[in-house]
Design a protein around this motif. Sequence first.
Motif, PDB file in Angstrom:
ATOM      1  N   GLY A  28       0.803  -1.212   0.000  1.00 23.15           N
ATOM      2  CA  GLY A  28       0.000   0.000   0.000  1.00 23.15           C
ATOM      3  C   GLY A  28       0.835   1.260   0.000  1.00 23.15           C
ATOM      4  O   GLY A  28       2.006   1.268  -0.368  1.00 23.15           O
ATOM      5  N   THR A  29       0.198   2.353   0.417  1.00 23.57           N
ATOM      6  CA  THR A  29       0.800   3.671   0.389  1.00 23.57           C
ATOM      7  C   THR A  29       0.963   4.196   1.810  1.00 23.57           C
ATOM      8  O   THR A  29       0.002   4.198   2.581  1.00 23.57           O
ATOM      9  N   LEU A  30       2.166   4.648   2.121  1.00 18.65           N
ATOM     10  CA  LEU A  30       2.462   5.186   3.446  1.00 18.65           C
ATOM     11  C   LEU A  30       2.726   6.679   3.334  1.00 18.65           C
ATOM     12  O   LEU A  30       3.605   7.105   2.586  1.00 18.65           O
ATOM     13  N   ALA A  31       1.944   7.475   4.058  1.00 17.61           N
ATOM     14  CA  ALA A  31       2.155   8.924   4.139  1.00 17.61           C
ATOM     15  C   ALA A  31       2.670   9.232   5.538  1.00 17.61           C
ATOM     16  O   ALA A  31       2.099   8.776   6.530  1.00 17.61           O
ATOM     17  N   VAL A  32       3.768  10.000   5.604  1.00 19.37           N
ATOM     18  CA  VAL A  32       4.422  10.292   6.874  1.00 19.37           C
ATOM     19  C   VAL A  32       4.666  11.790   6.989  1.00 19.37           C
ATOM     20  O   VAL A  32       5.140  12.418   6.047  1.00 19.37           O
ATOM     21  N   SER A  33       4.359  12.341   8.168  1.00 16.12           N
ATOM     22  CA  SER A  33       4.645  13.749   8.468  1.00 16.12           C
ATOM     23  C   SER A  33       5.410  13.805   9.781  1.00 16.12           C
ATOM     24  O   SER A  33       5.056  13.113  10.742  1.00 16.12           O
ATOM     25  N   THR A  34       6.430  14.645   9.828  1.00 21.47           N
ATOM     26  CA  THR A  34       7.215  14.784  11.053  1.00 21.47           C
ATOM     27  C   THR A  34       6.749  15.997  11.859  1.00 21.47           C
ATOM     28  O   THR A  34       6.084  16.887  11.338  1.00 21.47           O
ATOM     29  N   PHE A  35       7.153  16.026  13.122  1.00 19.05           N
ATOM     30  CA  PHE A  35       6.856  17.184  13.968  1.00 19.05           C
ATOM     31  C   PHE A  35       7.512  18.432  13.385  1.00 19.05           C
ATOM     32  O   PHE A  35       6.942  19.521  13.409  1.00 19.05           O
ATOM     33  N   GLY A  36       8.719  18.275  12.839  1.00 21.37           N
ATOM     34  CA  GLY A  36       9.444  19.410  12.267  1.00 21.37           C
ATOM     35  C   GLY A  36       8.746  20.024  11.068  1.00 21.37           C
ATOM     36  O   GLY A  36       8.845  21.225  10.842  1.00 21.37           O
ATOM     37  N   GLU A  37       8.041  19.222  10.298  1.00 24.28           N
ATOM     38  CA  GLU A  37       7.323  19.748   9.127  1.00 24.28           C
ATOM     39  C   GLU A  37       6.154  20.630   9.520  1.00 24.28           C
ATOM     40  O   GLU A  37       5.695  21.449   8.727  1.00 24.28           O
ATOM     41  N   PHE A  38       5.653  20.462  10.742  1.00 25.53           N
ATOM     42  CA  PHE A  38       4.492  21.229  11.179  1.00 25.53           C
ATOM     43  C   PHE A  38       4.784  22.074  12.407  1.00 25.53           C
ATOM     44  O   PHE A  38       3.886  22.447  13.140  1.00 25.53           O
ATOM     45  N   GLY A  39       6.035  22.370  12.643  1.00 25.01           N
ATOM     46  CA  GLY A  39       6.413  23.162  13.807  1.00 25.01           C
ATOM     47  C   GLY A  39       7.806  23.702  13.596  1.00 25.01           C
ATOM     48  O   GLY A  39       8.175  24.080  12.490  1.00 25.01           O
ATOM     49  N   GLU A  55      -2.314   3.018   3.978  1.00 26.92           N
ATOM     50  CA  GLU A  55      -3.546   2.540   3.338  1.00 26.92           C
ATOM     51  C   GLU A  55      -3.158   1.441   2.367  1.00 26.92           C
ATOM     52  O   GLU A  55      -2.456   1.688   1.392  1.00 26.92           O
ATOM     53  N   SER A  56      -3.610   0.220   2.668  1.00 26.76           N
ATOM     54  CA  SER A  56      -3.236  -0.924   1.834  1.00 26.76           C
ATOM     55  C   SER A  56      -4.192  -1.058   0.657  1.00 26.76           C
ATOM     56  O   SER A  56      -5.290  -0.508   0.658  1.00 26.76           O
ATOM     57  N   ASP A  57      -3.765  -1.831  -0.316  1.00 29.14           N
ATOM     58  CA  ASP A  57      -4.607  -2.090  -1.484  1.00 29.14           C
ATOM     59  C   ASP A  57      -5.831  -2.914  -1.105  1.00 29.14           C
ATOM     60  O   ASP A  57      -6.816  -2.929  -1.832  1.00 29.14           O
ATOM     61  N   GLY A  59      -7.667  -2.318   1.487  1.00 27.24           N
ATOM     62  CA  GLY A  59      -8.611  -1.485   2.218  1.00 27.24           C
ATOM     63  C   GLY A  59      -8.305  -1.346   3.697  1.00 27.24           C
ATOM     64  O   GLY A  59      -9.087  -0.778   4.439  1.00 27.24           O
ATOM     65  N   PHE A  60      -7.140  -1.857   4.147  1.00 28.55           N
ATOM     66  CA  PHE A  60      -6.736  -1.680   5.540  1.00 28.55           C
ATOM     67  C   PHE A  60      -6.196  -0.267   5.722  1.00 28.55           C
ATOM     68  O   PHE A  60      -5.519   0.254   4.844  1.00 28.55           O
ATOM     69  N   THR A  61      -6.460   0.328   6.863  1.00 24.13           N
ATOM     70  CA  THR A  61      -5.847   1.600   7.224  1.00 24.13           C
ATOM     71  C   THR A  61      -5.262   1.453   8.619  1.00 24.13           C
ATOM     72  O   THR A  61      -5.948   1.029   9.541  1.00 24.13           O
ATOM     73  N   LEU A  62      -3.997   1.798   8.756  1.00 22.48           N
ATOM     74  CA  LEU A  62      -3.299   1.755  10.033  1.00 22.48           C
ATOM     75  C   LEU A  62      -2.615   3.102  10.216  1.00 22.48           C
ATOM     76  O   LEU A  62      -1.925   3.571   9.317  1.00 22.48           O
ATOM     77  N   MET A  63      -2.839   3.723  11.363  1.00 27.79           N
ATOM     78  CA  MET A  63      -2.226   5.014  11.650  1.00 27.79           C
ATOM     79  C   MET A  63      -1.317   4.891  12.853  1.00 27.79           C
ATOM     80  O   MET A  63      -1.522   4.020  13.703  1.00 27.79           O
ATOM     81  N   GLY A  64      -0.328   5.769  12.932  1.00 29.71           N
ATOM     82  CA  GLY A  64       0.575   5.748  14.063  1.00 29.71           C
ATOM     83  C   GLY A  64       1.377   7.021  14.164  1.00 29.71           C
ATOM     84  O   GLY A  64       1.402   7.829  13.229  1.00 29.71           O
ATOM     85  N   ALA A  65       2.038   7.199  15.305  1.00 33.22           N
ATOM     86  CA  ALA A  65       2.864   8.377  15.551  1.00 33.22           C
ATOM     87  C   ALA A  65       3.814   8.105  16.697  1.00 33.22           C
ATOM     88  O   ALA A  65       3.578   7.210  17.519  1.00 33.22           O
ATOM     89  N   ASP A  66       4.893   8.878  16.750  1.00 34.38           N
ATOM     90  CA  ASP A  66       5.760   8.857  17.914  1.00 34.38           C
ATOM     91  C   ASP A  66       5.111   9.689  19.008  1.00 34.38           C
ATOM     92  O   ASP A  66       4.437  10.684  18.731  1.00 34.38           O
ATOM     93  N   THR A  67       5.306   9.277  20.249  1.00 34.28           N
ATOM     94  CA  THR A  67       4.823  10.061  21.376  1.00 34.28           C
ATOM     95  C   THR A  67       5.606  11.374  21.375  1.00 34.28           C
ATOM     96  O   THR A  67       6.833  11.361  21.300  1.00 34.28           O
ATOM     97  N   PRO A  68       4.910  12.517  21.430  1.00 33.29           N
ATOM     98  CA  PRO A  68       5.610  13.812  21.381  1.00 33.29           C
ATOM     99  C   PRO A  68       6.569  13.993  22.556  1.00 33.29           C
ATOM    100  O   PRO A  68       6.341  13.448  23.641  1.00 33.29           O
ATOM    101  N   PRO A  69       7.640  14.766  22.334  1.00 31.66           N
ATOM    102  CA  PRO A  69       8.569  15.052  23.427  1.00 31.66           C
ATOM    103  C   PRO A  69       7.814  15.653  24.619  1.00 31.66           C
ATOM    104  O   PRO A  69       6.908  16.469  24.447  1.00 31.66           O
TER     105      PRO A  69
END
Length: 137
Positions: A28-39, A55-57, A59-69
């Motif tokens: 599937g397709t993985l979209a990633v944004s960092t804290f630095g890109e938005f701050g 988002e997999s082909d 139809g699965f969707t899995l989201m995640g993030a690092d715990t903020p400092p």
Amino acid sequence: MTSRLNPYISFNGDARQAMEFYKDVFGGTLAVSTFGEFGAPDAEGADKIMHAMLESDNGFTLMGADTPPGMEHNPGTNIAVSLSGDDGDLLRGYWAKLSDAGSVSVPLEKQMWGDEFGACTDQFGISWMVNIAGTPS
């Protein structure tokens, strides 16, 4: 977009590696944004993941993030991600990748209810359940 319900996993600094691993498992397709890109790009943890969505082909969707400092990371033991269906080859492939370098608590095998079922914890500490629907008698 229609409403949907999907897992959102918090990681302790290894969200990028984990989400890339899950992309390798599910495709599937993985979209990633960092804290630095938005701050502040020079702030502590700027290279850590603020939000990632796979988002997999299928139809699965899995989201995640690092715990903020500054926030405490509390991995839970009361949640598992469940994969189920009737495509045994596909689900066995997911199982093989998820359980590799992880730990298996229930081997993927035929159960008393007629399905194949297994439970494991992957290398990032995430619990997974895989259920392959049995052939009706």
